[in-house]
Design a protein around this motif. Structure first.
Motif, PDB file in Angstrom:
ATOM      1  N   SER A 137      59.716  17.049 -45.684  1.00 15.07           N
ATOM      2  CA  SER A 137      60.088  17.668 -44.418  1.00 15.07           C
ATOM      3  C   SER A 137      59.765  19.150 -44.486  1.00 15.07           C
ATOM      4  CB  SER A 137      61.586  17.489 -44.131  1.00 15.07           C
ATOM      5  OG  SER A 137      61.940  16.128 -44.040  1.00 15.07           O
ATOM      6  N   ARG A 138      59.429  19.735 -43.348  1.00 11.14           N
ATOM      7  CA  ARG A 138      59.223  21.185 -43.319  1.00 11.14           C
ATOM      8  C   ARG A 138      60.530  21.876 -43.682  1.00 11.14           C
ATOM      9  NH1 ARG A 138      55.843  19.460 -39.137  1.00 11.14           N
ATOM     10  NH2 ARG A 138      53.712  20.288 -39.293  1.00 11.14           N
ATOM     11  N   GLU A 139      60.467  22.775 -44.653  1.00  6.95           N
ATOM     12  CA  GLU A 139      61.681  23.426 -45.119  1.00  6.95           C
ATOM     13  C   GLU A 139      62.365  24.198 -43.999  1.00  6.95           C
ATOM     14  OE1 GLU A 139      62.766  25.608 -49.203  1.00  6.95           O
ATOM     15  OE2 GLU A 139      61.503  26.808 -47.875  1.00  6.95           O
ATOM     16  N   ALA A 140      61.568  24.782 -43.112  1.00  8.06           N
ATOM     17  CA  ALA A 140      62.131  25.565 -42.020  1.00  8.06           C
ATOM     18  C   ALA A 140      62.978  24.717 -41.081  1.00  8.06           C
ATOM     19  CB  ALA A 140      61.006  26.242 -41.239  1.00  8.06           C
ATOM     20  N   GLU A 141      62.794  23.399 -41.126  1.00 11.19           N
ATOM     21  CA  GLU A 141      63.527  22.503 -40.235  1.00 11.19           C
ATOM     22  C   GLU A 141      64.707  21.825 -40.926  1.00 11.19           C
ATOM     23  OE1 GLU A 141      60.580  19.785 -38.868  1.00 11.19           O
ATOM     24  OE2 GLU A 141      59.441  21.306 -37.756  1.00 11.19           O
ATOM     25  N   VAL A 142      64.925  22.142 -42.206  1.00  8.86           N
ATOM     26  CA  VAL A 142      65.992  21.504 -42.976  1.00  8.86           C
ATOM     27  C   VAL A 142      67.034  22.549 -43.356  1.00  8.86           C
ATOM     28  CG1 VAL A 142      66.563  20.227 -45.073  1.00  8.86           C
ATOM     29  CG2 VAL A 142      64.401  19.783 -43.884  1.00  8.86           C
ATOM     30  N   ASP A 143      68.272  22.295 -43.030  1.00 15.65           N
ATOM     31  CA  ASP A 143      69.357  23.213 -43.372  1.00 15.65           C
ATOM     32  C   ASP A 143      70.253  22.549 -44.413  1.00 15.65           C
ATOM     33  OD1 ASP A 143      71.278  25.116 -43.565  1.00 15.65           O
ATOM     34  OD2 ASP A 143      72.090  24.851 -41.538  1.00 15.65           O
ATOM     35  N   LEU A 144      70.163  23.028 -45.639  1.00 15.41           N
ATOM     36  CA  LEU A 144      70.984  22.482 -46.717  1.00 15.41           C
ATOM     37  C   LEU A 144      72.105  23.446 -47.111  1.00 15.41           C
ATOM     38  CD1 LEU A 144      68.117  21.072 -48.977  1.00 15.41           C
ATOM     39  CD2 LEU A 144      69.565  19.812 -47.391  1.00 15.41           C
ATOM     40  N   GLY A 145      72.277  24.486 -46.326  1.00 13.75           N
ATOM     41  CA  GLY A 145      73.215  25.538 -46.691  1.00 13.75           C
ATOM     42  C   GLY A 145      74.656  25.084 -46.803  1.00 13.75           C
ATOM     43  N   GLU A 146      75.070  24.123 -45.979  1.00 13.13           N
ATOM     44  CA  GLU A 146      76.455  23.660 -46.004  1.00 13.13           C
ATOM     45  C   GLU A 146      76.559  22.257 -46.586  1.00 13.13           C
ATOM     46  OE1 GLU A 146      78.948  25.623 -45.327  1.00 13.13           O
ATOM     47  OE2 GLU A 146      77.486  27.204 -44.917  1.00 13.13           O
ATOM     48  N   ARG A 147      75.581  21.854 -47.362  1.00 15.13           N
ATOM     49  CA  ARG A 147      75.569  20.506 -47.934  1.00 15.13           C
ATOM     50  C   ARG A 147      76.690  20.349 -48.947  1.00 15.13           C
ATOM     51  NH1 ARG A 147      74.781  15.480 -47.380  1.00 15.13           N
ATOM     52  NH2 ARG A 147      73.530  14.344 -48.876  1.00 15.13           N
ATOM     53  N   ARG A 148      77.459  19.266 -48.848  1.00 13.67           N
ATOM     54  CA  ARG A 148      78.517  18.970 -49.806  1.00 13.67           C
ATOM     55  C   ARG A 148      78.338  17.529 -50.273  1.00 13.67           C
ATOM     56  NH1 ARG A 148      78.407  23.490 -49.802  1.00 13.67           N
ATOM     57  NH2 ARG A 148      80.033  25.057 -49.445  1.00 13.67           N
ATOM     58  N   PRO A 149      77.424  17.300 -51.187  1.00 13.71           N
ATOM     59  CA  PRO A 149      77.108  15.928 -51.589  1.00 13.71           C
ATOM     60  C   PRO A 149      78.246  15.268 -52.360  1.00 13.71           C
ATOM     61  CG  PRO A 149      76.004  17.493 -53.035  1.00 13.71           C
ATOM     62  CD  PRO A 149      76.639  18.303 -51.934  1.00 13.71           C
ATOM     63  N   ALA A 150      78.272  13.930 -52.307  1.00  9.64           N
ATOM     64  CA  ALA A 150      79.272  13.168 -53.058  1.00  9.64           C
ATOM     65  C   ALA A 150      78.971  13.193 -54.544  1.00  9.64           C
ATOM     66  CB  ALA A 150      79.321  11.736 -52.546  1.00  9.64           C
ATOM     67  N   MET A 151      77.718  13.471 -54.877  1.00  7.09           N
ATOM     68  CA  MET A 151      77.313  13.634 -56.271  1.00  7.09           C
ATOM     69  C   MET A 151      76.123  14.588 -56.293  1.00  7.09           C
ATOM     70  SD  MET A 151      75.578   9.878 -56.882  1.00  7.09           S
ATOM     71  CE  MET A 151      75.202  10.259 -58.592  1.00  7.09           C
ATOM     72  N   TRP A 161      56.158  25.716 -46.609  1.00 12.65           N
ATOM     73  CA  TRP A 161      56.923  25.096 -47.682  1.00 12.65           C
ATOM     74  C   TRP A 161      57.560  23.821 -47.163  1.00 12.65           C
ATOM     75  CZ3 TRP A 161      56.904  26.294 -52.725  1.00 12.65           C
ATOM     76  CH2 TRP A 161      56.386  27.546 -53.081  1.00 12.65           C
ATOM     77  N   TYR A 162      57.580  22.806 -48.032  1.00  6.79           N
ATOM     78  CA  TYR A 162      58.178  21.512 -47.710  1.00  6.79           C
ATOM     79  C   TYR A 162      59.247  21.181 -48.741  1.00  6.79           C
ATOM     80  CZ  TYR A 162      54.383  20.714 -44.383  1.00  6.79           C
ATOM     81  OH  TYR A 162      53.516  20.810 -43.331  1.00  6.79           O
ATOM     82  N   VAL A 163      60.182  20.344 -48.338  1.00  4.57           N
ATOM     83  CA  VAL A 163      61.271  19.952 -49.229  1.00  4.57           C
ATOM     84  C   VAL A 163      61.517  18.457 -49.065  1.00  4.57           C
ATOM     85  CG1 VAL A 163      63.023  20.503 -47.481  1.00  4.57           C
ATOM     86  CG2 VAL A 163      63.666  20.455 -49.898  1.00  4.57           C
ATOM     87  N   ARG A 164      61.953  17.812 -50.139  1.00  5.70           N
ATOM     88  CA  ARG A 164      62.363  16.411 -50.045  1.00  5.70           C
ATOM     89  C   ARG A 164      63.450  16.150 -51.081  1.00  5.70           C
ATOM     90  NH1 ARG A 164      57.134  13.055 -52.479  1.00  5.70           N
ATOM     91  NH2 ARG A 164      57.236  13.882 -54.617  1.00  5.70           N
ATOM     92  N   LYS A 165      64.390  15.299 -50.701  1.00  5.88           N
ATOM     93  CA  LYS A 165      65.404  14.883 -51.644  1.00  5.88           C
ATOM     94  C   LYS A 165      64.767  13.960 -52.664  1.00  5.88           C
ATOM     95  CE  LYS A 165      69.940  12.654 -51.943  1.00  5.88           C
ATOM     96  NZ  LYS A 165      71.034  11.993 -51.191  1.00  5.88           N
ATOM     97  N   TYR A 166      65.041  14.233 -53.935  1.00  4.08           N
ATOM     98  CA  TYR A 166      64.427  13.436 -54.993  1.00  4.08           C
ATOM     99  C   TYR A 166      65.200  12.147 -55.224  1.00  4.08           C
ATOM    100  CZ  TYR A 166      63.041  11.807 -59.558  1.00  4.08           C
ATOM    101  OH  TYR A 166      62.624  11.013 -60.585  1.00  4.08           O
ATOM    102  N   HIS A 167      64.477  11.037 -55.186  1.00  2.00           N
ATOM    103  CA  HIS A 167      65.028   9.734 -55.534  1.00  2.00           C
ATOM    104  C   HIS A 167      64.215   9.179 -56.693  1.00  2.00           C
ATOM    105  CE1 HIS A 167      67.820   9.153 -52.145  1.00  2.00           C
ATOM    106  NE2 HIS A 167      66.930   9.799 -51.435  1.00  2.00           N
ATOM    107  N   GLN A 168      64.886   8.778 -57.736  1.00  2.00           N
ATOM    108  CA  GLN A 168      64.214   8.313 -58.937  1.00  2.00           C
ATOM    109  C   GLN A 168      63.237   7.188 -58.613  1.00  2.00           C
ATOM    110  OE1 GLN A 168      66.816   6.578 -61.831  1.00  2.00           O
ATOM    111  NE2 GLN A 168      65.508   7.100 -63.539  1.00  2.00           N
ATOM    112  N   ARG A 169      61.979   7.442 -58.919  1.00  2.30           N
ATOM    113  CA  ARG A 169      60.906   6.455 -58.800  1.00  2.30           C
ATOM    114  C   ARG A 169      60.736   5.910 -57.383  1.00  2.30           C
ATOM    115  NH1 ARG A 169      63.608   4.823 -63.592  1.00  2.30           N
ATOM    116  NH2 ARG A 169      62.508   5.492 -65.457  1.00  2.30           N
ATOM    117  N   GLU A 170      61.184   6.647 -56.382  1.00  4.68           N
ATOM    118  CA  GLU A 170      61.004   6.215 -55.001  1.00  4.68           C
ATOM    119  C   GLU A 170      60.234   7.284 -54.237  1.00  4.68           C
ATOM    120  OE1 GLU A 170      64.568   5.194 -52.986  1.00  4.68           O
ATOM    121  OE2 GLU A 170      65.321   3.916 -54.597  1.00  4.68           O
TER     122      GLU A 170
END
Length: 245
Positions: free
Chosen positions: A45-59, A31-40
């Protein structure tokens, strides 16, 4: 927020036709993951290598997930399954009369907290159906000079940690949201409000991310009929405004 688990094969009854086997994933693929950017274009990235568990985005942020991040073309079977889902989704919306906004409301689709486009059907969200065109979890109505117009259908997984089945291979990329702050969720699936100052929810429970979801556009979306992008060009909105019920 890695989404792992046992990959299963789900059997879903599509009321417009016969039962369809919808594989939740290919056990031979990562499984792969990527942050979505409009029209970009953004690299996967390999999902196993990405840790989004503690993500606190500004938006609020959107992440797409896929097992087909290697540029491979869909197979004939995957193209056929994607075409079937799109055609059956359109046929179901027409059959039920959901191109008429009032009919959608009468059938139980109601506004989503903080959202003017997505209309949710709570019984469909909390049932055990997956990718059922007769029981879609959301309808997407856009404001136009001629009133609300149906632009698409959005399907949701049945549980917060369930993988969206990529029946169309690389054509059907699911996505999820990570919110700026916690929201109150109905069964972890639908945003129904915001926590109070104490962080507690009067209804539902607090969480900062959504389950996976898939758009099926019922119009000519410039990025394809399963595009994540919610922003429609002016010419597309003008054509939508002229759509008849």
């Amino acid at each position: 927020m890695n989404k792992k688990g046992v990959l299963k094969v789900f059997v879903v009854t599509i009321l417009l036709g016969s039962a369809a086997h919808l594989p939740a994933g290919d056990s031979e693929r990562e499984w792969y993951v990527r942050k979505y950017h409009q029209r970009e274009a953004v690299d996967w990235s390999r999902e196993a290598e990405v840790d989004l568990g503690e993500r606190r985005p500004a938006m609020m942020e959107i992440y797409e997930v896929s097992q087909y991040a290697d540029g491979s073309e869909p197979s004939d079977a995957q193209r056929g399954a994607a075409n079937d889902l799109a055609q059956q989704s359109f046929a179901s919306a027409r059959k039920h009369g959901w191109f008429d906004f009032d009919k959608g409301l009468n059938d139980g689709f109601e506004p989503v907290f903080g959202d003017r486009v997505h209309y949710a059907n709570k019984p469909f969200i909390t049932d055990d159906h997956l990718l059922n065109p007769d029981r879609p979890e959301f309808l997407m109505y856009y404001d136009t000079p001629n009133g609300k117009r149906l632009a698409g259908i959005m399907y949701l997984t049945r549980k917060l940690d369930e993988r969206g089945p990529q029946i169309g291979g690389p054509l059907t990329v699911w996505h999820y949201h990570i919110f700026k702050g916690r929201k109150c969720f109905l069964r972890g699936l639908l945003v129904i409000g915001a926590p109070g100052e104490d962080g507690a929810c009067a209804h539902g429970f607090p969480n900062d991310h959504s389950p996976e979801m898939l758009h099926v556009w019922l119009l000519d979306h410039p990025q394809g009929r399963f595009a994540t992008d919610m922003a429609l060009p002016s010419e597309t909105l003008e054509a939508l405004a002229e759509q008849s019920d």
